[in-house]
Design an enzyme around this catalytic site. Structure first.
Site, mmCIF file in Angstrom:
data_model
loop_
_atom_site.group_PDB
_atom_site.id
_atom_site.type_symbol
_atom_site.label_atom_id
_atom_site.label_comp_id
_atom_site.label_asym_id
_atom_site.label_seq_id
_atom_site.Cartn_x
_atom_site.Cartn_y
_atom_site.Cartn_z
ATOM 1 N N GLU A 92 0.822 -1.198 0.000
ATOM 2 C CA GLU A 92 0.000 0.000 0.000
ATOM 3 C C GLU A 92 0.862 1.257 0.000
ATOM 4 O O GLU A 92 1.923 1.275 0.613
ATOM 5 C CB GLU A 92 -0.856 0.050 1.265
ATOM 6 C CG GLU A 92 -1.791 -1.108 1.389
ATOM 7 C CD GLU A 92 -2.470 -1.138 2.745
ATOM 8 O OE1 GLU A 92 -3.399 -1.918 2.896
ATOM 9 O OE2 GLU A 92 -2.054 -0.370 3.635
ATOM 10 N N CYS A 105 3.412 8.093 1.977
ATOM 11 C CA CYS A 105 3.735 7.069 2.959
ATOM 12 C C CYS A 105 3.967 5.775 2.175
ATOM 13 O O CYS A 105 3.052 5.261 1.533
ATOM 14 C CB CYS A 105 2.572 6.934 3.940
ATOM 15 S SG CYS A 105 2.790 5.615 5.123
ATOM 16 N N CYS A 112 4.637 -7.990 7.296
ATOM 17 C CA CYS A 112 5.730 -7.653 8.215
ATOM 18 C C CYS A 112 5.958 -8.821 9.153
ATOM 19 O O CYS A 112 5.016 -9.484 9.564
ATOM 20 C CB CYS A 112 5.392 -6.399 9.018
ATOM 21 S SG CYS A 112 6.729 -5.874 10.122
ATOM 22 N N CYS A 116 3.530 -6.977 15.548
ATOM 23 C CA CYS A 116 2.922 -6.118 16.574
ATOM 24 C C CYS A 116 1.416 -6.388 16.595
ATOM 25 O O CYS A 116 0.768 -6.396 15.541
ATOM 26 C CB CYS A 116 3.208 -4.649 16.296
ATOM 27 S SG CYS A 116 4.982 -4.329 16.121
ATOM 28 N N CYS A 119 -1.340 -4.047 14.886
ATOM 29 C CA CYS A 119 -1.061 -3.556 13.537
ATOM 30 C C CYS A 119 -1.623 -4.490 12.464
ATOM 31 O O CYS A 119 -1.358 -5.697 12.490
ATOM 32 C CB CYS A 119 0.452 -3.416 13.374
ATOM 33 S SG CYS A 119 0.974 -3.063 11.696
ATOM 34 N N CYS A 336 -2.004 1.731 8.427
ATOM 35 C CA CYS A 336 -1.016 0.785 7.922
ATOM 36 C C CYS A 336 -1.594 -0.618 7.704
ATOM 37 O O CYS A 336 -2.067 -1.255 8.635
ATOM 38 C CB CYS A 336 0.111 0.771 8.947
ATOM 39 S SG CYS A 336 1.315 -0.494 8.795
HETATM 40 N N1 SAH Z 1 7.373 -0.944 10.822
HETATM 41 C C1 SAH Z 1 7.574 0.436 11.048
HETATM 42 C C2 SAH Z 1 6.866 1.320 10.036
HETATM 43 C C3 SAH Z 1 5.477 0.943 9.627
HETATM 44 S S1 SAH Z 1 4.218 1.071 10.844
HETATM 45 C C4 SAH Z 1 7.187 0.812 12.450
HETATM 46 O O1 SAH Z 1 6.608 0.000 13.148
HETATM 47 O O2 SAH Z 1 7.501 1.930 12.845
HETATM 48 C C5 SAH Z 1 3.918 2.823 10.922
HETATM 49 C C6 SAH Z 1 3.388 3.303 12.259
HETATM 50 O O3 SAH Z 1 2.014 2.931 12.419
HETATM 51 C C7 SAH Z 1 4.121 2.729 13.461
HETATM 52 O O4 SAH Z 1 4.363 3.723 14.420
HETATM 53 C C8 SAH Z 1 3.135 1.722 13.968
HETATM 54 O O5 SAH Z 1 3.373 1.403 15.306
HETATM 55 C C9 SAH Z 1 1.832 2.442 13.728
HETATM 56 N N2 SAH Z 1 0.634 1.610 13.774
HETATM 57 C C10 SAH Z 1 0.490 0.346 13.351
HETATM 58 N N3 SAH Z 1 -0.771 -0.083 13.557
HETATM 59 C C11 SAH Z 1 -1.437 0.940 14.121
HETATM 60 C C12 SAH Z 1 -2.766 1.100 14.582
HETATM 61 N N4 SAH Z 1 -3.655 0.114 14.484
HETATM 62 N N5 SAH Z 1 -3.123 2.292 15.117
HETATM 63 C C13 SAH Z 1 -2.218 3.286 15.216
HETATM 64 N N6 SAH Z 1 -0.943 3.196 14.808
HETATM 65 C C14 SAH Z 1 -0.541 2.030 14.274
HETATM 66 FE FE1 SF4 Z 2 5.604 -4.305 11.403
HETATM 67 FE FE2 SF4 Z 2 3.291 -3.142 11.960
HETATM 68 FE FE3 SF4 Z 2 5.028 -3.636 13.921
HETATM 69 FE FE4 SF4 Z 2 5.582 -1.714 12.095
HETATM 70 S S1 SF4 Z 2 3.907 -1.725 13.576
HETATM 71 S S2 SF4 Z 2 6.972 -3.321 12.875
HETATM 72 S S3 SF4 Z 2 4.631 -2.651 10.266
HETATM 73 S S4 SF4 Z 2 3.987 -5.180 12.656
#
Ligand code: SAH
Ligand code: SF4
Length: 346
Positions: A92, A105, A112, A116, A119, A336
């Protein structure tokens, strides 16, 4: 086998052109056509002879990205495209308009591996790394659309799908290509790389001598809580991340951003705010508080406005600069990984 044009550096392209008996400057001409004129097919290269255009068509792939869903938010300020790569894997890219900024972005991986919990991309699991060209082409794609409207890309945030420091070499090659004076010529300070926090790679980044902005997805201020929502924290605890971040801040002389998705009753307590202020003491830092974007695989909700403001107030009283971010593009699943997982029926 054809080579993918956006995956080539200028010296590599020059080498190919010279092996064809072309003068060295042809590569720079093609480069200019790709990155400045934003031409999208061999026929567009009217600066070259017809014969050479034919040769380009035979030797090179001009695109890996196939748009499969395209959404614009109701206010028109956010546009998100879901692309398929040649092997069908999804990524995306999002474009945001904010005042004079046109920010993209971009993704560095399909899915990934970091997992997390909150996410949508993490919930998909890891599909594959993108090549440097597939990272660059996301920028080119949107640069073309913006050009049609008399606009240009001003900023790049590497915050789409994937963990950029887990695909380090390709991510750095892409940034360097976009930064190249004869390419897109986007200044290093216009890039922000967001990472979950991989200390060895943050230290490597500090040695690259590039002033890109770093954002750390912290989301919790002690290891006990962070491990519960960010599994990789078991391998790389907070103290190690902070050590590497301080090294990066010293080397780049840039203010570091810390991202914090506010999850109701989980990480939005006064205790977490106080611990975060302790962690950031004496550092040139900024905290972005982002109300959690709900995803299908994680039942928790965003913090209430009152709890978010209370959290912010504690940080501000301790002298930590801190902003509560608006959620942009919420009506188009611009969070994301959200559009891809929706299409997968996750
Ligand atoms: N992997 C990298 C970059 C991609 S995620 C990272 O984790 O930083 C981009 C941002 O979106 C990160 O700060 C991540 O923690 C946040 N993010 C992911 N899922 C989210 C959600 N459901 N609500 C708010 N922020 C989220
Ligand atoms: Fe991966 Fe999502 Fe964690 Fe960023 S926030 S490291 S994209 S799993």
């Amino acid at each position: 086998m054809k080579s993918y044009l956006f995956a080539l550096d200028l010296p590599e392209l020059t080498e190919i052109l010279t092996s064809w008996g072309e003068p060295g400057y042809r590569a720079a001409q093609i480069w200019q056509g790709l990155y400045q004129n934003l031409w999208d097919s061999p026929e567009a290269f009217t600066t070259l002879s017809k014969g050479l255009r034919g040769r380009l068509a035979e030797a090179f792939e001009f695109s890996h990205l196939q748009p499969v869903a395209d959404r614009t938010s109701s206010d028109g300020e956010t546009r998100k495209i879901l692309f398929h790569l040649p092997d069908g894997q999804p990524i995306e890219t999002v474009r945001m308009r904010y005042q004079k900024r046109r920010t993209l972005c971009i993704s560095t991986q399909s899915g990934c591996a970091m997992g997390c919990l909150f996410c949508a991309t993490g919930q998909m699991g890891f599909r594959r790394d993108l090549s440097s060209g597939e990272i660059v082409e996301q920028v080119i794609y949107f640069a073309r659309r913006l050009k049609d409207q008399g606009e240009r890309v001003t900023n790049i945030v590497i915050m789409g799908m994937g963990e950029p420091l887990h695909n380090y070499a390709a991510a750095m090659q892409a940034i360097r290509r976009l930064n190249h004076p004869e390419g897109m010529n986007l200044g290093a300070r216009r890039f922000t790389l967001s990472t979950v926090g991989l200390p060895p790679r943050i230290r490597q980044l500090a040695r690259e001598d590039m002033q890109i902005n770093l954002a750390i997805s912290l989301h919790a201020a002690d290891d006990e809580l962070r491990e519960k929502i960010i599994p990789i924290n078991r391998k790389y605890p907070i103290a190690e991340i902070m050590g590497a971040v301080r090294e990066y801040a010293r080397a780049s002389k840039r203010r570091v951003t810390f991202e914090w998705a506010l999850i109701n009753q989980i990480n939005d307590t006064p205790e977490q705010a106080a611990k975060l202020a302790d962690l950031l003491g004496g550092m040139l830092a900024h905290v972005n508080l982002i109300p959690l974007n709900p995803t299908r695989g994680y039942a928790r909700k965003a913090s209430t406005r009152e709890r978010a403001e209370r959290f912010q107030e504690i940080l501000q009283k301790r002298g930590v600069p801190c902003t509560i971010r608006l959620r942009r593009g919420i009506d188009i699943q611009a969070g994301c990984g959200q559009l891809a997982s929706e299409q997968n029926g996750m």
